[in-house]
Design an enzyme around this catalytic site. Structure first.
Site, PDB file in Angstrom:
ATOM      1  N   LYS A   1      57.006  -7.470  39.051  1.00 47.99           N
ATOM      2  CA  LYS A   1      56.154  -6.295  39.238  1.00 47.99           C
ATOM      3  C   LYS A   1      56.062  -5.924  40.713  1.00 47.99           C
ATOM      4  O   LYS A   1      56.238  -4.754  41.079  1.00 47.99           O
ATOM      5  CB  LYS A   1      54.757  -6.608  38.676  1.00 47.99           C
ATOM      6  CG  LYS A   1      53.907  -5.400  38.427  1.00 47.99           C
ATOM      7  CD  LYS A   1      52.545  -5.809  37.858  1.00 47.99           C
ATOM      8  CE  LYS A   1      52.657  -6.233  36.405  1.00 47.99           C
ATOM      9  NZ  LYS A   1      51.449  -6.972  35.953  1.00 47.99           N
TER      10      LYS A   1
ATOM     11  N   CYS B   1      83.937 -28.430  17.218  1.00 46.63           N
ATOM     12  CA  CYS B   1      83.667 -27.917  15.877  1.00 46.63           C
ATOM     13  C   CYS B   1      82.257 -28.270  15.412  1.00 46.63           C
ATOM     14  O   CYS B   1      81.894 -28.015  14.276  1.00 46.63           O
ATOM     15  CB  CYS B   1      84.702 -28.441  14.888  1.00 46.63           C
ATOM     16  SG  CYS B   1      84.640 -30.217  14.674  1.00 46.63           S
TER      17      CYS B   1
ATOM     18  N   SER C   1      88.930 -32.573  18.867  1.00 43.61           N
ATOM     19  CA  SER C   1      87.901 -31.610  18.507  1.00 43.61           C
ATOM     20  C   SER C   1      86.564 -32.331  18.608  1.00 43.61           C
ATOM     21  O   SER C   1      86.352 -33.345  17.948  1.00 43.61           O
ATOM     22  CB  SER C   1      88.140 -31.105  17.086  1.00 43.61           C
ATOM     23  OG  SER C   1      87.094 -30.238  16.730  1.00 43.61           O
TER      24      SER C   1
ATOM     25  N   HIS D   1      51.105  -4.208  21.888  1.00 44.22           N
ATOM     26  CA  HIS D   1      51.526  -5.593  22.065  1.00 44.22           C
ATOM     27  C   HIS D   1      52.394  -6.056  20.901  1.00 44.22           C
ATOM     28  O   HIS D   1      53.469  -6.635  21.081  1.00 44.22           O
ATOM     29  CB  HIS D   1      50.292  -6.483  22.207  1.00 44.22           C
ATOM     30  CG  HIS D   1      50.621  -7.937  22.316  1.00 44.22           C
ATOM     31  ND1 HIS D   1      50.627  -8.769  21.212  1.00 44.22           N
ATOM     32  CD2 HIS D   1      51.002  -8.681  23.363  1.00 44.22           C
ATOM     33  CE1 HIS D   1      50.989  -9.977  21.604  1.00 44.22           C
ATOM     34  NE2 HIS D   1      51.218  -9.959  22.903  1.00 44.22           N
TER      35      HIS D   1
ATOM     36  N   ARG E   1      46.587  -7.781  39.971  1.00 47.43           N
ATOM     37  CA  ARG E   1      47.514  -7.911  38.843  1.00 47.43           C
ATOM     38  C   ARG E   1      48.449  -9.101  39.026  1.00 47.43           C
ATOM     39  O   ARG E   1      48.911  -9.369  40.120  1.00 47.43           O
ATOM     40  CB  ARG E   1      48.362  -6.643  38.712  1.00 47.43           C
ATOM     41  CG  ARG E   1      47.615  -5.382  38.997  1.00 47.43           C
ATOM     42  CD  ARG E   1      48.539  -4.167  39.117  1.00 47.43           C
ATOM     43  NE  ARG E   1      49.272  -3.872  37.892  1.00 47.43           N
ATOM     44  CZ  ARG E   1      50.189  -2.913  37.812  1.00 47.43           C
ATOM     45  NH1 ARG E   1      50.492  -2.198  38.881  1.00 47.43           N
ATOM     46  NH2 ARG E   1      50.810  -2.697  36.683  1.00 47.43           N
TER      47      ARG E   1
ATOM     48  N   ARG F   1      60.097  -1.867  34.896  1.00 46.06           N
ATOM     49  CA  ARG F   1      60.876  -3.100  34.703  1.00 46.06           C
ATOM     50  C   ARG F   1      61.956  -2.805  33.668  1.00 46.06           C
ATOM     51  O   ARG F   1      61.849  -1.819  32.924  1.00 46.06           O
ATOM     52  CB  ARG F   1      59.978  -4.245  34.230  1.00 46.06           C
ATOM     53  CG  ARG F   1      59.358  -3.975  32.890  1.00 46.06           C
ATOM     54  CD  ARG F   1      58.415  -5.087  32.465  1.00 46.06           C
ATOM     55  NE  ARG F   1      57.698  -4.681  31.272  1.00 46.06           N
ATOM     56  CZ  ARG F   1      56.456  -5.047  30.990  1.00 46.06           C
ATOM     57  NH1 ARG F   1      55.780  -5.821  31.803  1.00 46.06           N
ATOM     58  NH2 ARG F   1      55.881  -4.640  29.883  1.00 46.06           N
TER      59      ARG F   1
ATOM     60  N   MET G   1      49.251 -13.037  31.322  1.00 36.82           N
ATOM     61  CA  MET G   1      48.346 -13.445  32.411  1.00 36.82           C
ATOM     62  C   MET G   1      47.293 -12.362  32.608  1.00 36.82           C
ATOM     63  O   MET G   1      47.281 -11.363  31.908  1.00 36.82           O
ATOM     64  CB  MET G   1      49.158 -13.694  33.677  1.00 36.82           C
ATOM     65  CG  MET G   1      49.985 -14.957  33.568  1.00 36.82           C
ATOM     66  SD  MET G   1      50.926 -15.291  35.041  1.00 36.82           S
ATOM     67  CE  MET G   1      52.180 -14.052  34.951  1.00 36.82           C
TER      68      MET G   1
ATOM     69  N   ASP H   1      77.644 -35.474  15.516  1.00 35.60           N
ATOM     70  CA  ASP H   1      77.663 -36.942  15.552  1.00 35.60           C
ATOM     71  C   ASP H   1      77.647 -37.453  16.987  1.00 35.60           C
ATOM     72  O   ASP H   1      77.009 -38.461  17.285  1.00 35.60           O
ATOM     73  CB  ASP H   1      78.905 -37.468  14.830  1.00 35.60           C
ATOM     74  CG  ASP H   1      78.625 -37.698  13.352  1.00 35.60           C
ATOM     75  OD1 ASP H   1      77.562 -38.270  13.049  1.00 35.60           O
ATOM     76  OD2 ASP H   1      79.452 -37.297  12.518  1.00 35.60           O
TER      77      ASP H   1
ATOM     78  N   TYR I   1      89.093 -23.767  22.586  1.00 39.19           N
ATOM     79  CA  TYR I   1      88.392 -22.940  21.601  1.00 39.19           C
ATOM     80  C   TYR I   1      87.048 -23.550  21.224  1.00 39.19           C
ATOM     81  O   TYR I   1      86.792 -24.735  21.451  1.00 39.19           O
ATOM     82  CB  TYR I   1      89.253 -22.752  20.343  1.00 39.19           C
ATOM     83  CG  TYR I   1      89.443 -24.015  19.518  1.00 39.19           C
ATOM     84  CD1 TYR I   1      88.484 -24.407  18.579  1.00 39.19           C
ATOM     85  CD2 TYR I   1      90.572 -24.816  19.676  1.00 39.19           C
ATOM     86  CE1 TYR I   1      88.643 -25.563  17.834  1.00 39.19           C
ATOM     87  CE2 TYR I   1      90.738 -25.977  18.933  1.00 39.19           C
ATOM     88  CZ  TYR I   1      89.773 -26.346  18.019  1.00 39.19           C
ATOM     89  OH  TYR I   1      89.924 -27.480  17.287  1.00 39.19           O
TER      90      TYR I   1
ATOM     91  N   GLY J   1      51.381  -9.175  29.309  1.00 43.85           N
ATOM     92  CA  GLY J   1      50.056  -9.448  28.775  1.00 43.85           C
ATOM     93  C   GLY J   1      49.648 -10.908  28.741  1.00 43.85           C
ATOM     94  O   GLY J   1      48.571 -11.235  28.271  1.00 43.85           O
TER      95      GLY J   1
ATOM     96  N   GLY K   1      83.143 -33.339  17.804  1.00 43.74           N
ATOM     97  CA  GLY K   1      82.173 -33.270  16.722  1.00 43.74           C
ATOM     98  C   GLY K   1      80.812 -33.535  17.360  1.00 43.74           C
ATOM     99  O   GLY K   1      80.335 -34.661  17.393  1.00 43.74           O
TER     100      GLY K   1
HETATM  101  P1  ADP Z   1      50.412  -6.460  32.385  1.00 42.61           P
HETATM  102  O1  ADP Z   1      51.462  -7.218  33.101  1.00 42.61           O
HETATM  103  O2  ADP Z   1      49.689  -7.265  31.388  1.00 42.61           O
HETATM  104  O3  ADP Z   1      50.926  -5.152  31.862  1.00 42.61           O
HETATM  105  P2  ADP Z   1      49.264  -4.990  34.548  1.00 42.61           P
HETATM  106  O4  ADP Z   1      49.145  -5.617  35.847  1.00 42.61           O
HETATM  107  O5  ADP Z   1      50.410  -4.058  34.391  1.00 42.61           O
HETATM  108  O6  ADP Z   1      49.299  -6.114  33.446  1.00 42.61           O
HETATM  109  O7  ADP Z   1      47.913  -4.246  34.294  1.00 42.61           O
HETATM  110  C1  ADP Z   1      47.304  -4.021  33.065  1.00 42.61           C
HETATM  111  C2  ADP Z   1      46.887  -2.571  32.904  1.00 42.61           C
HETATM  112  O8  ADP Z   1      46.124  -2.124  34.009  1.00 42.61           O
HETATM  113  C3  ADP Z   1      48.071  -1.658  32.824  1.00 42.61           C
HETATM  114  O9  ADP Z   1      47.864  -0.792  31.746  1.00 42.61           O
HETATM  115  C4  ADP Z   1      48.086  -0.916  34.090  1.00 42.61           C
HETATM  116  O10 ADP Z   1      48.574   0.382  33.928  1.00 42.61           O
HETATM  117  C5  ADP Z   1      46.630  -0.914  34.518  1.00 42.61           C
HETATM  118  N1  ADP Z   1      46.547  -0.913  35.962  1.00 42.61           N
HETATM  119  C6  ADP Z   1      46.975  -1.886  36.771  1.00 42.61           C
HETATM  120  N2  ADP Z   1      46.818  -1.546  38.064  1.00 42.61           N
HETATM  121  C7  ADP Z   1      46.274  -0.313  38.071  1.00 42.61           C
HETATM  122  C8  ADP Z   1      45.900   0.586  39.111  1.00 42.61           C
HETATM  123  N3  ADP Z   1      46.085   0.276  40.384  1.00 42.61           N
HETATM  124  N4  ADP Z   1      45.367   1.754  38.756  1.00 42.61           N
HETATM  125  C9  ADP Z   1      45.206   2.064  37.455  1.00 42.61           C
HETATM  126  N5  ADP Z   1      45.540   1.286  36.431  1.00 42.61           N
HETATM  127  C10 ADP Z   1      46.082   0.089  36.727  1.00 42.61           C
HETATM  128 MG    MG Z   2      51.907  -3.873  32.896  1.00 35.68          MG
HETATM  129 MG    MG Z   3      81.036 -35.994  12.343  1.00 35.61          MG
END
Ligand code: ADP
Ligand code: MG
Ligand code: MG
Length: 905
Positions: free
Chosen positions: A27, A864, A797, A469, A97, A347, A108, A802, A884, A106, A799
Site C-alpha cells: 500500500k 512419477c 523415475s 469481503h 493504515r 494494487r 489487519m 514412497d 519430464y 482486511g 517415486g
Molecule cells: P484495507 O487494507 O483493509 O483495505 P485500508 O487501509 O485500505 O484497509 O483502509 C480501510 C478503509 O478506509 C478503506 O475503505 C479506505 O478507503 C478507507 N481509508 C483509508 N485511509 C483513508 C483516508 N485517508 N481518507 C479516507 N478514507 C480512507
Molecule cells: Mg484497502
Molecule cells: Mg512406490
C-alpha cells in the site's frame, strides 16, 4: 547514514516508489508511486516494515530517531494539506493504515478520522458546515479506536459488538432504523456512551490528545500483524511471519460530507471473467469501509457515469493510466470529497482463474505485456477452475422449472457448488473435515471467516456487493460465491435461512450457480466446463465451446507455455481412455502405468488370488497363464491410445496381501476355483500376513521371489507391443519400470530376466524393438547408490510418494493424525506429500540424478509421484534438470504452465 524509517508522499512527489514494497509494504509503495505519476493522493507518510520488526524484537518500542522522523513527516503533511494536527480551528485529520508486502485485505487494522476530540469536532463541524457529518465522524472514530486500540470487542461469536449494541439501543430510542437517520444529538450521545463503555470495560480512557491517539493507533496497527486472522491468512497464503507490516499515516478525505461526496472500490477489469470493462461499486455520502463491509449495498460504477459524469471521466482516465503504468489489472479505492477525486489505494487485483487467463492473453494483444509475462501472471493451480464442472444445463433447467430457483444475488465467484448449509465458519471447517460438501451461508463475511470459506464449496451472503469481503476472498480462493442476495432471511440463533417461502435448516442441501448468481434448492447434477467441452466434446457443442473466450485464452496460454518450457509433461494413466484424455491435455507420454490396477477388473481378481495362494511354481504359472491375455489386451489398448509416445509400464508393486480375499464369499470363490477347502485358503491368507506391508514383501522383492510374475508381465508387454506395431503400424515405445529397487543387484538380475523374455518374444517374431528398462528411485538407498544403479538402468523415475515416506520415515497413511499439526506449528512449511521437501527428499533426488548421469550419460530422468503435478515441485524438477514430470491427466495443463514458469524464472 542513519536508517530512514519514514517516507513521505503527496503533492505530486514521494520519497518512496513502487519497487520499495519490501520496505514500505504494497500500500505504501503504491501510494508513493501514484503520487509520483501525478494521481491525486491525500498526503501522508509510511513507517517502514523494518520498524515493525524492531517493534517485535524490542518489547514493542521504536528505534531511536523514528519519533522525530514521524514529527517531521507530519509537518510535511500539514503543509501539503494546509491544515494543522490538533488545531482548534483547522484540524488535520488522519487515517492510520496497515500494509504488508503482499496485500492481506482486511486482515489487519485501520483507524480513520484520527485527531478528532471534543474540541476539533467543533472545528470540523464549522469547516464542513455539517454538524451531523462532524459528529458522525467523531462517533465512528471513538468506536474504531475503542475496538482497534483499546480492545473493546465482542467476547464470542454469538455476542454482538458492544458498540453496535449501544448503537441499536440509541436507534431504538430515537425511533429510527438506519445509522444515517440519527440526528446530531443522538450522535453526541453516542460519543458519550461509547467513551463511558470503553472506560467501564477496558479501564482505559479514550485519549483526547491527538498525539496520544496517533501513537496508540500506530502501535495497534503494528500489533495487528499478529492478530489471529492475520496469522491464519499468512498460513493459508504462505506469507512469512518475518515480513512485518508497514504503517501508513495519511490525511483523511471524506466521502460522507454530503451528496457531492462518494466512496468506492473498483477493478480496472472484471475480476470474475476478465472482461476489459471498468468494474466497481460506490456509495454516495459514505465512508470507505461502508462499501466493502456489505452493510449498505452499493451501486455499480456505471451509475457514477450518470450521477457524476465529470468525476467518472476523471476516474476512468486514472483507471487507464494505472493499467498502462502497472501493466496489470488494478484494484483501486477512491473517495470523492466535494466533487474532488482522491485515490486511496491501488494494487494488482486478485482475480479468478478465468479472469487470470483472459486478462493475461488480452494484455498481450493490447501490447501491455509480452508472452513471457503473461505466462508468469497465471497461477498454474488456477487452471483447475477452468476445468471444474458447471451445472448440467438440462438438469438445472428442469430444477428451475420445478421451482428450485430460490433467489438471485450477485455472480461474485463463478462455478457450480452444491453442499450443506452451515452458518458459522468453524462449523464449516468441522463439517468439511467429515467429508461433507459445505455452503457457508452468512449475512456478510468478515476476515474471521476465512478458514471456513476455504473449507466450503461455496459462499452465500445476504449483504454486500461484488467487491465485498466475501466476493473478494471467494474469487481469490477460487470458491463459488453468490453475494448480496437480499432475499435471504438468515437467523443465526435459530440456525435457519428463509428464502422464496421456504425455510432451510443447517445441514440442508442447496446449490449455488456462481456464474449466474443464483441460489437453488437441493442438489443439482454437474456437467463438464466450457474448456472441457472444447477439449473433449463433439459436434456443435464442441465447436461453440472452442470459440468461447475462456477456451481461446486457455489454448493461447498453453501454446505459449509449450514454447518456453524445457521439461516434458507425461501422465500417470492405466486405462486407454485415461491415456487418451491425457494426450488431449497435452501429455507427451505415460510416466507411470500401474499394472496392479488391471488386476482388479472382472474375474481377473480370482486368477490373481489363485496365483498368490498357489502352493508351487506350477500352480502360479497356471494362474498367470490366465492373466496373460488380460494384461496383453490392456497394454494393447494403452499403447494404441498413446501412439508413438513413450509408455512406462511398472511391474507389479503392491504387497500381495492387497489382493487377498477377505469376505467369506470371496474366500469361497477362490477355494472353488482352486479346488480346495475355504479353510485352506484362510490358513494361507493368514500365513501371508505382514506386520509392515509397505516395507515388506512388495515391489521388485516380488520379482525376486516369484520371477514368473514379472516374466508374465514382460511377456504381455512385448507381445502387445509387437501386435500394435505390426497390426496397427504404430511405432510403439514401451518402457519397463521395476519398482522399489534398493540395491543395484536387484535391478541387474531382474533386468537380465526381462531381457531374456524380450529376446525370446522378438526372436520368435523376427522383430526389432527398443524397449528401455529402468527403475523407480523411491528408497534412500537407491538414491545414494544411483551411480551404480544407473549402469544397469536406461531411466530413473522418482517415486516421490514412497521416497518421501522412506526419507522421513513416516507413513503417509498414518500421517494424517499429526502432520497437519506440524504444518500449523510451522515445523514444516507444507505437507511434504503435497509439495516436495526440497531440502531433504529433493536433495536425494538431485544427488541421484547427478550421480546417475555421471555413470550413464544417456540416462533419462523423470518423476512419477503425485508431486509431478504440483507447481512448486514441478519447478524444482526443472531446476535439477529432470527430463519430464508425470502427473494425473487433469493436472497436465497445470504442469505445462508450471514448467514454462520454471523455465522463465
Ligand atoms: P484495507 O487494507 O483493509 O483495505 P485500508 O487501509 O485500505 O484497509 O483502509 C480501510 C478503509 O478506509 C478503506 O475503505 C479506505 O478507503 C478507507 N481509508 C483509508 N485511509 C483513508 C483516508 N485517508 N481518507 C479516507 N478514507 C480512507
Ligand atoms: Mg484497502
Ligand atoms: Mg512406490
Amino acid at each position: 547514514m542513519a536508517t530512514k524509517y519514514v517516507y513521505t508522499f503527496g503533492d505530486g512527489k514521494a520519497e518512496g516508489e513502487a519497487k520499495m514494497r519490501e520496505l514500505l509494504g504494497g500500500k505504501g509503495a503504491n501510494l508513493a508511486e501514484m503520487s509520483r505519476i501525478g494521481v491525486p493522493v491525500p498526503a501522508g507518510f509510511t513507517i517502514t516494515t523494518e520498524v515493525c520488526t524492531y517493534y517485535y524484537d524490542h518489547k514493542q518500542t521504536y528505534p531511536q530517531g523514528m519519533k522525530q522522523e514521524v514529527e517531521r513527516a507530519l509537518k510535511h503533511v500539514e503543509k501539503v494539506m494546509g491544515a494543522k494536527f490538533g488545531d482548534a480551528k483547522n484540524p488535520l485529520l488522519l487515517s492510520v493504515r496497515s500494509g504488508a508486502r503482499d496485500s492481506m485485505p482486511g486482515m489487519m487494522d485501520t483507524v480513520l478520522n484520527l485527531g478528532l476530540n471534543d474540541v476539533t469536532v467543533q472545528a470540523l463541524a464549522a469547516a464542513s458546515g455539517n454538524d451531523r457529518f462532524a459528529w458522525d465522524s467523531y462517533r465512528r472514530f471513538v468506536q474504531m479506536y475503542g475496538d482497534v486500540v483499546l480492545g473493546l470487542k465482542p467476547t464470542s461469536k454469538t455476542e454482538i459488538d458492544p458498540f453496535e449494541k449501544i448503537l441499536d439501543e440509541v436507534k431504538e430510542k430515537a425511533g429510527v432504523e438506519l445509522d444515517n437517520e440519527l440526528g446530531v444529538e443522538d450522535l453526541q450521545k453516542l460519543v458519550k456512551l461509547f467513551k463511558a463503555e470503553i472506560k467501564k470495560q477496558t479501564k482505559s480512557i479514550f485519549p483526547e490528545d491527538p498525539w496520544q491517539q496517533l501513537w496508540g493507533s500506530i502501535g495497534a496497527v503494528f500489533g495487528s500483524w499478529n492478530n489471529q486472522r492475520a496469522i491464519i491468512y499468512r498460513r493459508l497464503n504462505k506469507i512469512p511471519d518475518e515480513w512485518g507490516t508497514a504503517v501508513n499515516v495519511q490525511a483523511m478525505v471524506f466521502g460522507n460530507m454530503g451528496d457531492d461526496c462518494a466512496t468506492g472500490v473498483a477493478f480496472t477489469r472484471d475480476p470474475a471473467t476478465g472482461t476489459n470493462l471498468f468494474y466497481g461499486e460506490y456509495l454516495r455520502n459514505a465512508q470507505g469501509e461502508d462499501v466493502v463491509a456489505g452493510i449498505r449495498t452499493p451501486k455499480p460504477i456505471a451509475e457514477l457515469k450518470k450521477e457524476m459524469p465529470k468525476l467518472y471521466k476523471e476516474l476512468n482516465d486514472i483507471r487507464l493510466r494505472l493499467e498502462k503504468h502497472y501493466r496489470d489489472m488494478q484494484d483501486v479505492e477512491f473517495t470523492i470529497q466535494r466533487n474532488k477525486l482522491w485515490m486511496l489505494q491501488t494494487r494488482n487485483g486478485k482475480r479468478t482463474g478465468f479472469a487470470a487467463c483472459t486478462i493475461a492473453v488480452d494484455m498481450v494483444k493490447e501490447k501491455l505485456i509480452d508472452e513471457k509475462t503473461a505466462i508468469k501472471r497465471v497461477d498454474p493451480n488456477a487452471l483447475n477452475q477452468l476445468l471444474a464442472p458447471i451445472f448440467d444445463t438440462k438438469k438445472k433447467a428442469a430444477a428451475v422449472k420445478g421451482g428450485a430457483l430460490l433467489a438471485k444475488g450477485l455472480p461474485a465467484g463463478p462455478g457450480a457448488a452444491t453442499g450443506r448449509i452451515v452458518f458459522h465458519a468453524d462449523d464449516a471447517e468441522a463439517m468439511a473435515k467429515k467429508g461433507d460438501p459445505v455452503i457457508l451461508v452468512r449475512i456478510e463475511t468478515s476476515p474471521e471467516d476465512i478458514k471456513g470459506m476455504k473449507a466450503a464449496q461455496g459462499i452465500l451472503t445476504a449483504k454486500g456487493g461484488m467487491t465485498s469481503h466475501a466476493a473478494l476472498v471467494a474469487r481469490q480462493m477460487g470458491r463459488v460465491c453468490v453475494a448480496g442476495c437480499g432475499a435471504l432471511d438468515i437467523d443465526y440463533k435459530k440456525g435457519t435461512m428463509k428464502v422464496g417461502g421456504k425455510t432451510f435448516k443447517e445441514g440442508d442441501f442447496i446449490s449455488l450457480d456462481g456464474s449466474a448468481g443464483e441460489v437453488l434448492a437441493d442438489k443439482i447434477d454437474v456437467s463438464p466446463s466450457e474448456v472441457k467441452v472444447a477439449l473433449f466434446g463433439k459436434g456443435a457443442a464442441a465447436t461453440k465451446a472452442k470459440r468461447s473466450r475462456t477456451y481461446q485464452a486457455f489454448a493461447k496460454l498453453m501454446a505459449w507455455a509449450d514454447k518456453f518450457r524445457k521439461l516434458e509433461v507425461w501422465t500417470n494413466a492405466d486405462q486407454p481412455n485415461q491415456a487418451a484424455d491425457a494426450v488431449v491435455y497435452g501429455a507427451h507420454g505415460i510416466g507411470l502405468c500401474r499394472t496392479e490396477h488391471m488386476f482388479f477388473g472382472g474375474d481377473r481378481i480370482v486368477a490373481v488370488r489363485e496365483m498368490i495362494l498357489a502352493d508351487d511354481l506350477a500352480g502360479r504359472e497356471k494362474a498367470l497363464a490366465k492373466l496373460l491375455p488380460y494384461q496383453r489386451k490392456d497394454f494393447i489398448g494403452i499403447l494404441k491410445a498413446m501412439g508413438a509416445r513413450p509408455v512406462t509400464i511398472r511391474l507389479l508393486d503392491p504387497p500381495l496381501h492387497e489382493f487377498l480375499p477377505h469376505t467369506p464369499a470371496e474366500i469361497a470363490e477362490v477355494a472353488k476355483a482352486m479346488g480346495v477347502s475355504p479353510k485352506v485358503i484362510k490358513a494361507k491368507t493368514a500365513a501371508l500376513h505382514e506386520f509392515n506391508p509397505m516395507l515388506g514383501h512388495r515391489g521388485c522383492r516380488l520379482g525376486v521371489t516369484y520371477p514368473e510374475i514379472y516374466r508374465m508381465q514382460v511377456r504381455a508387454i512385448v507381445e502387445a507391443a509387437v501386435q500394435v506395431k505390426t497390426v496397427n503400424k504404430i511405432n510403439v515405445h514401451p518402457e519397463i519400470m521395476i519398482p522399489l529397487v534398493g540395491h543395484v543387484k536387484e535391478l541387474d538380475m531382474l533386468r537380465k530376466e526381462a531381457e531374456q523374455i524380450i529376446a525370446e518374444v522378438l526372436g520368435k517374431k523376427k522383430m526389432k524393438l527398443d524397449i528401455m528398462i529402468g527403475t523407480m528411485i523411491e528408497l534412500p538407498r537407491a538414491a545414494l547408490t544411483a551411480g551404480d544403479i544407473a549402469k544397469v538402468a536406461d531411466f530413473f523415475s522418482f517415486g516421490t510418494n514412497d521416497l518421501t515416506q522412506t526419507t522421513f520415515g513416516l507413513s503417509r497413511d498414518d500421517a494424517g493424525s499429526f502432520l497437519p499439526e506440524y504444518v500449523a506449528k510451522g515445523l514444516l512449511p507444507e505437507d511434504p506429500f503435497v509439495a516436495i521437501d526440497q531440502n531433504g527428499v529433493g536433495r536425494l533426488m538431485q544427488l541421484a540424478a547427478t550421480e546417475g548421469r555421471a555413470t550413464n550419460a544417456k540416462l533419462q530422468v523423470g518423476i512419477c509421484g503425485e508431486h509431478g503435478g504440483e507447481p512448486s515441485s514441478v519447478k524444482f524438477c526443472h531446476k535439477i534438470g529432470l527430463n519430464y514430470v508425470s502427473c494425473s491427466p487433469p493436472r497436465v495443463p497445470i504442469a505445462r504452465l508450471a514448467a514454462a514458469q520454471a523455465a522463465l524464472e
